[in-house]
Design a protein around this motif. Sequence first.
Motif, PDB file in Angstrom:
ATOM      1  N   VAL A  46      -2.914  -3.165  -8.115  1.00 20.74           N
ATOM      2  CA  VAL A  46      -4.096  -2.814  -7.440  1.00 20.74           C
ATOM      3  C   VAL A  46      -3.744  -1.407  -6.340  1.00 20.74           C
ATOM      4  O   VAL A  46      -4.640  -0.324  -6.546  1.00 20.74           O
ATOM      5  CB  VAL A  46      -4.506  -4.059  -6.403  1.00 20.74           C
ATOM      6  CG1 VAL A  46      -5.615  -3.263  -5.319  1.00 20.74           C
ATOM      7  CG2 VAL A  46      -5.205  -4.875  -7.419  1.00 20.74           C
ATOM      8  N   ASN A  47      -2.738  -1.441  -5.752  1.00 17.82           N
ATOM      9  CA  ASN A  47      -2.662  -0.269  -4.991  1.00 17.82           C
ATOM     10  C   ASN A  47      -2.108   0.877  -5.539  1.00 17.82           C
ATOM     11  O   ASN A  47      -2.694   2.010  -5.509  1.00 17.82           O
ATOM     12  CB  ASN A  47      -1.655  -0.547  -3.845  1.00 17.82           C
ATOM     13  CG  ASN A  47      -2.075  -1.424  -2.763  1.00 17.82           C
ATOM     14  OD1 ASN A  47      -3.050  -1.013  -1.914  1.00 17.82           O
ATOM     15  ND2 ASN A  47      -1.901  -2.810  -2.725  1.00 17.82           N
ATOM     16  N   ARG A  84       0.914  -1.474  -0.060  1.00 19.11           N
ATOM     17  CA  ARG A  84       0.052   0.092  -0.139  1.00 19.11           C
ATOM     18  C   ARG A  84       0.919   1.263  -0.017  1.00 19.11           C
ATOM     19  O   ARG A  84       0.039   2.539  -0.014  1.00 19.11           O
ATOM     20  CB  ARG A  84      -1.041   0.087   1.206  1.00 19.11           C
ATOM     21  CG  ARG A  84      -2.020  -1.048   1.045  1.00 19.11           C
ATOM     22  CD  ARG A  84      -3.273  -1.111   1.920  1.00 19.11           C
ATOM     23  NE  ARG A  84      -4.274  -2.087   1.499  1.00 19.11           N
ATOM     24  CZ  ARG A  84      -5.174  -2.327   2.228  1.00 19.11           C
ATOM     25  NH1 ARG A  84      -5.628  -1.449   3.108  1.00 19.11           N
ATOM     26  NH2 ARG A  84      -6.142  -3.312   1.793  1.00 19.11           N
ATOM     27  N   ARG A  85       2.191   1.084   0.196  1.00 18.85           N
ATOM     28  CA  ARG A  85       3.159   2.196  -0.064  1.00 18.85           C
ATOM     29  C   ARG A  85       2.876   2.842  -1.446  1.00 18.85           C
ATOM     30  O   ARG A  85       3.192   4.128  -1.712  1.00 18.85           O
ATOM     31  CB  ARG A  85       4.445   1.751   0.200  1.00 18.85           C
ATOM     32  CG  ARG A  85       4.596   1.631   1.644  1.00 18.85           C
ATOM     33  CD  ARG A  85       6.161   0.945   1.814  1.00 18.85           C
ATOM     34  NE  ARG A  85       6.498   0.528   3.177  1.00 18.85           N
ATOM     35  CZ  ARG A  85       7.906   0.113   3.557  1.00 18.85           C
ATOM     36  NH1 ARG A  85       8.688  -0.077   2.536  1.00 18.85           N
ATOM     37  NH2 ARG A  85       7.991  -0.143   4.642  1.00 18.85           N
ATOM     38  N   TYR A  86       2.776   2.091  -2.319  1.00 23.44           N
ATOM     39  CA  TYR A  86       2.568   2.567  -3.715  1.00 23.44           C
ATOM     40  C   TYR A  86       1.415   3.404  -3.917  1.00 23.44           C
ATOM     41  O   TYR A  86       1.577   4.361  -4.730  1.00 23.44           O
ATOM     42  CB  TYR A  86       2.455   1.287  -4.685  1.00 23.44           C
ATOM     43  CG  TYR A  86       3.679   0.588  -5.089  1.00 23.44           C
ATOM     44  CD1 TYR A  86       4.266   1.066  -6.136  1.00 23.44           C
ATOM     45  CD2 TYR A  86       4.321  -0.375  -4.253  1.00 23.44           C
ATOM     46  CE1 TYR A  86       5.395   0.283  -6.444  1.00 23.44           C
ATOM     47  CE2 TYR A  86       5.448  -1.052  -4.532  1.00 23.44           C
ATOM     48  CZ  TYR A  86       6.179  -0.780  -5.571  1.00 23.44           C
ATOM     49  OH  TYR A  86       7.312  -1.191  -5.852  1.00 23.44           O
ATOM     50  N   ARG A  87       0.225   3.034  -3.079  1.00 26.44           N
ATOM     51  CA  ARG A  87      -0.731   4.014  -3.135  1.00 26.44           C
ATOM     52  C   ARG A  87      -0.447   5.622  -2.633  1.00 26.44           C
ATOM     53  O   ARG A  87      -0.707   6.618  -3.134  1.00 26.44           O
ATOM     54  CB  ARG A  87      -1.970   3.552  -2.371  1.00 26.44           C
ATOM     55  CG  ARG A  87      -3.210   4.213  -2.649  1.00 26.44           C
ATOM     56  CD  ARG A  87      -4.487   3.768  -1.970  1.00 26.44           C
ATOM     57  NE  ARG A  87      -5.645   4.720  -2.275  1.00 26.44           N
ATOM     58  CZ  ARG A  87      -6.695   4.552  -1.779  1.00 26.44           C
ATOM     59  NH1 ARG A  87      -7.118   3.348  -0.816  1.00 26.44           N
ATOM     60  NH2 ARG A  87      -7.883   4.788  -2.207  1.00 26.44           N
ATOM     61  N   PHE A 131      -7.089  -5.147   5.595  1.00 19.73           N
ATOM     62  CA  PHE A 131      -5.599  -4.963   5.143  1.00 19.73           C
ATOM     63  C   PHE A 131      -5.187  -5.986   4.532  1.00 19.73           C
ATOM     64  O   PHE A 131      -4.048  -5.835   3.701  1.00 19.73           O
ATOM     65  CB  PHE A 131      -4.905  -4.661   6.488  1.00 19.73           C
ATOM     66  CG  PHE A 131      -3.449  -4.205   6.557  1.00 19.73           C
ATOM     67  CD1 PHE A 131      -2.654  -5.104   6.629  1.00 19.73           C
ATOM     68  CD2 PHE A 131      -3.342  -3.083   5.966  1.00 19.73           C
ATOM     69  CE1 PHE A 131      -0.949  -4.861   6.480  1.00 19.73           C
ATOM     70  CE2 PHE A 131      -1.664  -2.649   5.856  1.00 19.73           C
ATOM     71  CZ  PHE A 131      -0.721  -3.564   5.985  1.00 19.73           C
ATOM     72  N   GLU A 132      -5.578  -7.264   4.647  1.00 26.30           N
ATOM     73  CA  GLU A 132      -4.893  -8.389   3.892  1.00 26.30           C
ATOM     74  C   GLU A 132      -5.373  -8.522   2.696  1.00 26.30           C
ATOM     75  O   GLU A 132      -4.871  -9.617   1.872  1.00 26.30           O
ATOM     76  CB  GLU A 132      -5.221  -9.687   4.770  1.00 26.30           C
ATOM     77  CG  GLU A 132      -4.531  -9.653   6.202  1.00 26.30           C
ATOM     78  CD  GLU A 132      -5.484  -9.002   7.184  1.00 26.30           C
ATOM     79  OE1 GLU A 132      -6.769  -8.428   6.901  1.00 26.30           O
ATOM     80  OE2 GLU A 132      -5.406  -8.853   8.418  1.00 26.30           O
ATOM     81  N   LEU A 133      -6.359  -8.061   2.033  1.00 24.41           N
ATOM     82  CA  LEU A 133      -7.012  -8.093   0.776  1.00 24.41           C
ATOM     83  C   LEU A 133      -6.996  -7.061   0.037  1.00 24.41           C
ATOM     84  O   LEU A 133      -7.243  -5.946   0.114  1.00 24.41           O
ATOM     85  CB  LEU A 133      -8.529  -8.555   1.042  1.00 24.41           C
ATOM     86  CG  LEU A 133      -9.249  -8.956  -0.160  1.00 24.41           C
ATOM     87  CD1 LEU A 133      -8.591 -10.490  -0.792  1.00 24.41           C
ATOM     88  CD2 LEU A 133     -10.750  -9.094   0.035  1.00 24.41           C
ATOM     89  N   ASP A 134      -6.321  -7.286  -1.276  1.00 25.76           N
ATOM     90  CA  ASP A 134      -6.159  -6.266  -2.306  1.00 25.76           C
ATOM     91  C   ASP A 134      -7.475  -6.135  -3.330  1.00 25.76           C
ATOM     92  O   ASP A 134      -7.613  -7.244  -3.602  1.00 25.76           O
ATOM     93  CB  ASP A 134      -4.995  -6.110  -3.040  1.00 25.76           C
ATOM     94  CG  ASP A 134      -3.838  -5.929  -2.227  1.00 25.76           C
ATOM     95  OD1 ASP A 134      -3.766  -5.108  -1.418  1.00 25.76           O
ATOM     96  OD2 ASP A 134      -2.822  -6.457  -2.455  1.00 25.76           O
TER      97      ASP A 134
END
Length: 239
Positions: free
Chosen positions: A165-166, A108-111, A228-231
Motif C-alpha cells: 500500500v505504501n 510509510r518509510r517505503y512511500r 496513521f494506523e490504517l493503510d
Amino acid sequence: LADSVNLSGGTHYLAFADEPNLNYPSYASFARYFASMLGHYKALPEARTAGVRIAVPASSRLLDGPLRTSAAGRRGIDWADQLLQEHAADIDALAWHEWMTRDLLATRRYRDRVRAAAELVGIDASGRPRKALLLDQTNISCGNSLSLYEQDTHFAALWWMSVIVNASQDGLLDMLSWFQAADEPAYPKGMLRQLDDGRFEMKPVGLAQQFIARHWLDQVHALDNSSFELDVLALGEAG
C-alpha cells in the motif's frame, strides 16, 4: 546477456552487481566495474533491440545505507546519483533493496523512499519517473536475520500488505518484489514453505499475495489518508 537476447519480447532489466554499496570496497571500484560491463553491453547492439535495459544495480537500502561500518558514506541514493551523473544516457532504471523496517507503523518509510527515488531520476511531463523504479527485493529482515514470528505468521501477511500500500501510494513504482519465493532449508524466508514430503504450501504472506493479486486494478488514484494506523490504497480500472 546472450540468454536475454534469445528471449522473445518484453523488457529485461540487467544490473551488473548486487548491493554494491554493501559489497564493494569503494564507489570508485564499483564505478570502474560498471563502466567495464556497460562497454560489453553496448558492444552488443542487438541486446537493446531485444529489450535488454540497464538498471542502476540495486543498493542495500536507499536512504539509510547498508548494515555495515561507514554506512553514512555508502547510502544507496548517493551512489546511484553519482552513477547517473556519469552514465544517465545509458541507464533505464533505478533499483534498490529495502530491509529492516520491522514495525507496522513504520512502513510509510517505503512511500518516502519511492518518492526520493522518483525525485532523483526526475519526473516527466506526464508525471511519470524518467527511469523505471524497481524495488526488486524486500523482506522484514535481511540476510540470515530470521525469526518464525517475522516469516511464518499473519504478521508477515499484514506487513506485506502495508508495504505494498505504501510503496504504491503515488503510482510511481514499476516493480516490488518480496524476497524470496520459497523457503530454502537454512533460509526459511519465502512465501511458500516446503513440507517434509517435498510438497509446498502457502505461508500466510503467500495467501496475502494471492488476495492482493486477485483484487489489484490497473490504476492507482490519489488518496489523502490521515489515519496513521490504517493503510488505504485506491485502485481503479483504466478508462
